[in-house]
Design a protein around this motif. Sequence first.
Motif, PDB file in Angstrom:
ATOM      1  N   SER A   1       9.049  -0.044  -1.033  1.00 60.48           N
ATOM      2  CA  SER A   1       8.940  -0.224  -2.807  1.00 60.48           C
ATOM      3  C   SER A   1       7.450   0.063  -3.731  1.00 60.48           C
ATOM      4  N   LYS A   2       7.857  -0.112  -5.587  1.00 61.64           N
ATOM      5  CA  LYS A   2       6.819   0.422  -5.860  1.00 61.64           C
ATOM      6  C   LYS A   2       5.496  -0.706  -5.944  1.00 61.64           C
ATOM      7  N   SER A   3       5.152  -1.589  -5.022  1.00 59.39           N
ATOM      8  CA  SER A   3       4.012  -1.955  -4.848  1.00 59.39           C
ATOM      9  C   SER A   3       3.237  -1.086  -3.604  1.00 59.39           C
ATOM     10  N   HIS A   4       4.587  -0.920  -2.738  1.00 61.72           N
ATOM     11  CA  HIS A   4       4.141   0.017  -1.846  1.00 61.72           C
ATOM     12  C   HIS A   4       3.881   1.245  -2.252  1.00 61.72           C
TER      13      HIS A   4
ATOM     14  N   LYS B   1       2.029   2.319  -4.321  1.00 58.91           N
ATOM     15  CA  LYS B   1       0.022   2.176  -4.956  1.00 58.91           C
ATOM     16  C   LYS B   1      -0.615   2.638  -3.643  1.00 58.91           C
ATOM     17  N   SER B   2       0.087   1.793  -2.496  1.00 60.08           N
ATOM     18  CA  SER B   2      -0.581   1.559  -1.664  1.00 60.08           C
ATOM     19  C   SER B   2      -0.976   3.242  -0.805  1.00 60.08           C
TER      20      SER B   2
ATOM     21  N   ARG C   1      -2.871   5.106  -1.861  1.00 58.64           N
ATOM     22  CA  ARG C   1      -5.013   4.912  -1.352  1.00 58.64           C
ATOM     23  C   ARG C   1      -4.652   5.307   0.254  1.00 58.64           C
TER      24      ARG C   1
ATOM     25  N   ASP D   1      10.710   9.042  -0.059  1.00 56.07           N
ATOM     26  CA  ASP D   1      10.752   7.703  -1.217  1.00 56.07           C
ATOM     27  C   ASP D   1      12.304   7.767  -1.566  1.00 56.07           C
TER      28      ASP D   1
ATOM     29  N   HIS E   1      10.751   4.462  -5.665  1.00 57.56           N
ATOM     30  CA  HIS E   1       9.526   4.331  -6.088  1.00 57.56           C
ATOM     31  C   HIS E   1       8.528   3.960  -6.524  1.00 57.56           C
TER      32      HIS E   1
END
Length: 181
Positions: free
Chosen positions: A113-116, A118-119, A122, A146, A150
């Motif tokens: 996912s798009k939010s994943h 970013k993580s 990190r 990917d 995403h």
Amino acid sequence: MDNRVARIVGLAKTLAKVVSGRAELTTGRQSEVGSITQVLQAFHGIAVHLKGRGKFAVSSEAEVQDLMYSILKPILPDLYDENPQPKAGIISSRPDFTSRAAKAFFEAKFVNSKSHAKSVQREMQTDIEQYAHSQDCNEIWFYVYDPHNHIADAEAMRKAIERDRTLDGRRVTARLIVQPK
């Protein structure tokens, strides 16, 4: 032979047909880096080929790890999985794969996912900090699959991850391959 081993053996046979002759490891560090890069860049094409034949669909991080191991093992015979590393403070770490001969650690990531996305960056930064403490690690290779694109800016992610660092007085290089795009 359990089902997972049989599946990996089947993948390795298919892989040999798909990339035969293109991933031979020659002597010298540059050739080794080039071979690893070439094999990892072939990942998406191999995944598409296997899916098209109804053999295997890459839809999780575990499946990325299975295929990644299968394509790296022929050029890194000492590759083994999940080798626990000494603790850095109170935190222990375990790279997906390790090659002592190449002094390299390998991590596979699957973006769902798009939010994943970013993580995942990190996680990679944390992995670098953890793995760099190991004397067995001069390079950390990240392969990020990917399939649905995403990650909005893979080049910015690569620049943030892929740079030389000096940690504990040793130079550690991180490398990143993101596919598809």
